[in-house]
Design a protein around this motif. Structure first.
Motif, PDB file in Angstrom:
ATOM      1  N   VAL A  10      -4.288  -4.845   2.328  1.00 37.03           N
ATOM      2  CA  VAL A  10      -3.419  -3.721   2.639  1.00 37.03           C
ATOM      3  C   VAL A  10      -2.190  -3.686   1.724  1.00 37.03           C
ATOM      4  CG1 VAL A  10      -2.050  -4.931   4.392  1.00 37.03           C
ATOM      5  CG2 VAL A  10      -2.322  -2.452   4.539  1.00 37.03           C
ATOM      6  N   MET A  11      -1.734  -4.856   1.264  1.00 37.58           N
ATOM      7  CA  MET A  11      -0.551  -4.894   0.404  1.00 37.58           C
ATOM      8  C   MET A  11      -0.849  -4.398  -1.008  1.00 37.58           C
ATOM      9  SD  MET A  11       2.209  -5.847   1.964  1.00 37.58           S
ATOM     10  CE  MET A  11       3.315  -6.471   0.697  1.00 37.58           C
ATOM     11  N   GLY A  12      -2.083  -4.568  -1.487  1.00 39.87           N
ATOM     12  CA  GLY A  12      -2.396  -4.201  -2.852  1.00 39.87           C
ATOM     13  C   GLY A  12      -1.630  -5.058  -3.850  1.00 39.87           C
ATOM     14  N   LEU A  62       4.358   2.127   5.695  1.00 40.91           N
ATOM     15  CA  LEU A  62       4.370   1.461   6.987  1.00 40.91           C
ATOM     16  C   LEU A  62       3.167   0.536   7.158  1.00 40.91           C
ATOM     17  CD1 LEU A  62       5.510   4.370   9.350  1.00 40.91           C
ATOM     18  CD2 LEU A  62       6.860   2.408   8.615  1.00 40.91           C
ATOM     19  N   LYS A  63       2.023   0.966   6.714  1.00 40.00           N
ATOM     20  CA  LYS A  63       0.809   0.163   6.851  1.00 40.00           C
ATOM     21  C   LYS A  63       0.926  -1.180   6.142  1.00 40.00           C
ATOM     22  CE  LYS A  63      -2.634   3.835   7.470  1.00 40.00           C
ATOM     23  NZ  LYS A  63      -3.764   4.567   6.832  1.00 40.00           N
ATOM     24  N   ARG A  64       1.812  -1.267   5.169  1.00 42.73           N
ATOM     25  CA  ARG A  64       1.931  -2.485   4.375  1.00 42.73           C
ATOM     26  C   ARG A  64       2.757  -3.565   5.069  1.00 42.73           C
ATOM     27  NH1 ARG A  64       4.374  -2.273  -0.399  1.00 42.73           N
ATOM     28  NH2 ARG A  64       2.944  -3.781  -1.358  1.00 42.73           N
ATOM     29  N   TRP A  65       3.492  -3.226   6.149  1.00 44.45           N
ATOM     30  CA  TRP A  65       4.312  -4.275   6.771  1.00 44.45           C
ATOM     31  C   TRP A  65       4.283  -4.327   8.299  1.00 44.45           C
ATOM     32  CZ3 TRP A  65       8.489  -3.345   9.983  1.00 44.45           C
ATOM     33  CH2 TRP A  65       9.022  -2.055   9.968  1.00 44.45           C
ATOM     34  N   ALA A  88       9.211  -3.260  -1.908  1.00 40.32           N
ATOM     35  CA  ALA A  88      10.025  -2.850  -0.763  1.00 40.32           C
ATOM     36  C   ALA A  88       9.589  -3.507   0.538  1.00 40.32           C
ATOM     37  CB  ALA A  88       9.989  -1.328  -0.608  1.00 40.32           C
ATOM     38  N   ALA A  89       8.338  -3.926   0.639  1.00 44.14           N
ATOM     39  CA  ALA A  89       7.823  -4.521   1.879  1.00 44.14           C
ATOM     40  C   ALA A  89       7.873  -6.040   1.863  1.00 44.14           C
ATOM     41  CB  ALA A  89       6.390  -4.048   2.127  1.00 44.14           C
ATOM     42  N   THR A  90       8.688  -6.616   0.983  1.00 43.45           N
ATOM     43  CA  THR A  90       8.786  -8.074   0.893  1.00 43.45           C
ATOM     44  C   THR A  90      10.242  -8.499   0.992  1.00 43.45           C
ATOM     45  OG1 THR A  90       9.062  -8.156  -1.516  1.00 43.45           O
ATOM     46  CG2 THR A  90       6.798  -8.083  -0.673  1.00 43.45           C
ATOM     47  N   TYR A  91      10.481  -9.791   0.776  1.00 38.92           N
ATOM     48  CA  TYR A  91      11.830 -10.359   0.837  1.00 38.92           C
ATOM     49  C   TYR A  91      12.205 -11.000  -0.497  1.00 38.92           C
ATOM     50  CZ  TYR A  91      11.188  -9.674   5.838  1.00 38.92           C
ATOM     51  OH  TYR A  91      10.946  -9.108   7.078  1.00 38.92           O
TER      52      TYR A  91
END
Length: 539
Positions: free
Chosen positions: A187-189, A123-126, A55-58
């Motif tokens: 942070v992304m794991g 939120l911390k991931r992006w 979800a935090a990527t493109y």
């Protein structure tokens, strides 16, 4: 008599398993047929990238993010912002502090709870990651879980589009923390699989072949009416049409799913066998310049190339009246655009020739190609037909228009990955056929995407000018509506006056559906939610 009765009983007992087996098979067959009747098959032009659909990527198709994941709010179309995982929110007068009240009783599709802790995890991931610098909402000063159902975020800037950005399909959506394996210091794991709170979840995935989504049993909202949707990967546009005609797929179309080739849309409509649907979009197709190319740094050359193309003929003749003639970079109806601040250049080949003469480009050897200082006015024109099949005839038309004024253009058709690498990373093009964003991205998201320095290439996707970029940021941080319109006037006028792009075509989105199978089909609210998936049913 007793022996006869006993023999009959024994015969029945021996046959009973066969009878039950037959009934069981019939029941299973009926169940399978009932289940199959509730299955829908959709043609898609590309793989779903499910192994990377974080979800935090493109990565992967936009619309899948909206099917699987949800955000605080959702785009309701026509400027509406609707509650989704947040039922309400407060915004401070300076536009920097947002307090969201979360929906009760929401679970991810793995059965874990959605709460403030899960929000902060996501939120911390992006946030504050320069990869997302085209979003004003990426600049975060602080964030906290006030209580299990309340989240407060303080942004560094009071940019007016922040709430709108939170409707985007990515990266501002929430996945289950169980989707991520912790990696110390990162942070992304490590992403494992897509698990969201949305109405759909992944059932199966065969890379580059097909993938299937089924209803999320924990979904809090409107339940889907079908049992599953299978997306069948068919990269070629004509092959997708044949798949619909043969009954292999039930639904075809959508700009971000698998667009119908122009020549096939009328054929499907006129056949009487398929239901066709069309709808306008806020998207524009345009030509971008690589501003590092010396010839393209000359405004007269850029203006000449704008005048050289007959945009009216593209819509009216090349595409049989499907879509609209492009004028300014953005379509009429995009917020803050007007006829005075957002305009294009009409076809005038004599004017184009005069401008090229003024720039010092003349045909000195009679070969039909203009040159200057011994160098031909020749460009590498990059495009891809994977997402938009109509780009092939469009590029060929543009090529002939440029030839008519003495500009040589070499078409370079790349596959999807090669095109994205050339336009987003390496800038390996002179000219590139591109599209603007659409819907809730307009115009703020599109402006940042096209005219700011991207971390992937250390260059702008379309054009970069420091003063112009500063004016875009100033406009986005303007909370007063009247002042904001004045600032937008200056931003749009600069694009038009400096001929920073060549707008060429305003497309429509289209679908074709097998009416003998599909019921309840509706085009979605925007390109990123192309179909009302929950309303789909079968006959």
């Amino acid at each position: 008599m007793r022996r006869k009765f006993f023999a009959l009983v024994m015969t029945f007992c021996l046959c009973l398993p066969l009878i039950l087996s037959g009934c069981s098979k019939n029941a299973a067959t009926n169940d399978q047929e009932g289940t199959k009747a509730k299955d829908v098959v959709v043609a898609i032009y590309r793989d779903g990238a499910m192994e990377d659909l974080d979800a935090a990527t493109y990565n992967g198709p936009h619309f899948l993010y909206k099917m699987i994941y949800e955000g605080f709010v959702e785009d309701g179309g026509e400027g509406q912002i609707l509650p989704q995982l947040a039922t309400g929110w407060d915004i401070s007068p300076d536009g920097k502090t947002y307090t969201f009240k979360l929906r009760e009783g929401v679970k991810f599709s793995d059965g874990t709870d959605f709460n403030a802790e899960a929000v902060i995890f996501n939120l911390k991931r992006w946030v504050n990651n320069k990869r997302h610098s085209t979003l004003r909402s990426f600049n975060v000063e602080s964030m906290e879980a006030v209580d299990p159902k309340t989240v407060k975020i303080v942004f560094k800037d009071g940019a007016y589009p922040i709430l709108t950005e939170l409707t985007y399909p990515r990266p501002v959506r929430f996945l289950s923390p169980s989707s991520i394996t912790e990696v110390p210091g990162e942070v992304m794991g490590k992403f494992n699989k897509p698990v969201g709170t949305g109405p759909w979840m992944l059932e199966s995935y065969a890379k580059d072949q097909e993938f299937t989504l089924v209803p999320n049993p924990y979904y809090w909202g409107e339940k889907p009416k079908v049992n599953k949707i299978t997306f069948k990967v068919i990269t070629d546009g004509q092959a997708r049409v044949l798949a619909l005609q043969s009954g292999e797929v039930d639904i075809l179309g959508g700009d971000l799913i698998g667009k119908i080739p122009m020549e096939s849309l009328l054929e499907l409509k006129n056949s009487g066998k398929f239901a066709t649907y069309t709808q306008g979009t806020m998207c524009s197709h345009f030509i971008a310049f690589n501003q590092k190319i010396e010839a393209l740094q000359d405004k007269n050359v850029r203006l000449a190339m704008n005048y050289a193309i007959n945009k009216q003929s593209i819509a009216a003749d090349l595409f049989d009246g499907i879509g609209l003639e492009a004028k300014g970079l953005y379509q009429e109806g995009v917020p803050y655009t007007t006829g005075e601040n957002n305009y294009g250049f009409s076809n005038d080949k004599e004017k184009a020739k005069e401008l090229l003469d003024a720039a010092g480009y003349k045909d000195t050897n009679g070969d039909g190609i203009r040159d200057k200082d011994g160098k031909n006015l020749e460009f590498n024109f990059v495009l891809s037909t994977a997402e938009f099949p109509e780009w092939k005839p469009l590029a060929e038309f543009v090529q002939s228009e440029f030839t008519a004024v003495g500009i040589k253009v070499n078409l370079n058709t790349l596959d999807k990955n090669g095109y994205e690498d050339a336009t987003m990373n390496t800038k390996a093009f002179d000219l590139a056929l591109m599209r603007t964003a659409s819907d809730s991205w307009m115009p703020h998201g599109s402006l940042l995407e096209l005219f700011s320095i991207l971390p992937t290439s250390n260059a702008a996707k379309a054009w970069y000018d420091q003063g112009f970029y500063n004016n875009i940021i100033k406009t986005l941080n303007t909370l007063d509506e009247t002042e904001r319109q004045k600032n937008y006037d200056g931003v749009f006028k600069f694009i038009s006056e400096e001929a920073l792009t060549i707008p060429i075509y305003y497309p429509i989105t289209s679908f074709a559906v097998n009416p003998e199978r599909i019921d309840g089909f509706e085009i979605g609210v925007n390109n990123y939610a192309p179909i009302e998936w929950q309303k789909l049913d079968v006959k």
